[in-house]
Design a protein around this motif. Structure first.
Motif, PDB file in Angstrom:
ATOM      1  N   MET A 198       5.940  -0.428  -8.219  1.00  0.00           N
ATOM      2  CA  MET A 198       4.669  -0.858  -7.629  1.00  0.00           C
ATOM      3  C   MET A 198       3.753   0.350  -7.700  1.00  0.00           C
ATOM      4  SD  MET A 198       2.690  -2.998  -6.002  1.00  0.00           S
ATOM      5  CE  MET A 198       3.239  -4.226  -4.857  1.00  0.00           C
ATOM      6  N   GLY A 222      10.090  -6.889  -3.616  1.00  0.00           N
ATOM      7  CA  GLY A 222      10.319  -6.190  -4.881  1.00  0.00           C
ATOM      8  C   GLY A 222      11.604  -5.397  -4.887  1.00  0.00           C
ATOM      9  N   THR A 234       3.831  -3.317 -11.867  1.00  0.00           N
ATOM     10  CA  THR A 234       4.099  -3.872 -10.546  1.00  0.00           C
ATOM     11  C   THR A 234       4.971  -5.102 -10.676  1.00  0.00           C
ATOM     12  OG1 THR A 234       3.110  -4.839  -8.554  1.00  0.00           O
ATOM     13  CG2 THR A 234       1.929  -5.186 -10.612  1.00  0.00           C
ATOM     14  N   TYR A 235       5.754  -5.386  -9.665  1.00  0.00           N
ATOM     15  CA  TYR A 235       6.590  -6.568  -9.653  1.00  0.00           C
ATOM     16  C   TYR A 235       5.786  -7.805  -9.233  1.00  0.00           C
ATOM     17  CZ  TYR A 235       6.839  -6.091  -4.586  1.00  0.00           C
ATOM     18  OH  TYR A 235       6.522  -5.994  -3.253  1.00  0.00           O
TER      19      TYR A 235
END
Length: 152
Positions: free
Chosen positions: A142, A127, A147-148
């Motif tokens: 995150m 990420g 969140t990625y």
């Protein structure tokens, strides 16, 4: 195996992103966790001045670092370099830590140069993305809001 791409670094000074990261022998970590070796015997190395390279696929480490870490060769691949396609060795079980983010990756041995490169695959998994304007890595969110990582 697929083709891996290494960059031609000539003339790429503008917008360079340099990062500090730590690489650790993951097998050593497991052995220490299970009590077979002491935590002091875990081979680990912090690298300053690692070039973030969106033209590279994997984490790429010089042969000298791979030797110090005692990593296991996991195979070979055809690698596209500035000098043409060459055979490259792939090493397994590198624990890569950048800030609070960490993961286990394969890496490519660099034999011609003494520096390391951080490629796109570990950045995507951890990420991270290069911020060329500010010349640093951007940490993608995150948390409980966003969140990625996704499984859509």
């Amino acid at each position: 195996m697929g083709k891996l791409i290494l960059p031609n670094l000539q003339g790429k000074q503008m917008g360079q992103v340099i990062v500090t990261l730590t690489v650790t022998n993951r097998i050593d970590q497991v052995l220490a966790q299970r009590g077979f070796i002491s935590s002091q015997e875990v081979r680990s190395y912090t690298l300053d001045n690692v070039l973030v390279d969106t033209g590279a696929t994997l984490l790429c480490l010089p042969a000298s670092i791979l030797s110090q870490l005692g990593l296991v060769q996991g195979g070979e691949a055809q690698v596209e370099t500035a000098a043409g396609v060459q055979q490259g060795r792939i090493f397994r079980d590198v624990e890569l830590s950048i800030g609070e983010r960490q993961g286990t990756f394969d890496c490519l041995e660099l034999t011609e140069v003494p520096y390391a490169l951080l490629g796109v695959t570990p950045m995507e998994v951890l990420g991270l993305e290069p911020d060329l304007k500010n010349r640093k890595l951007r940490i993608l969110p995150m948390n409980s809001e966003q969140t990625y990582l996704s499984v859509l």
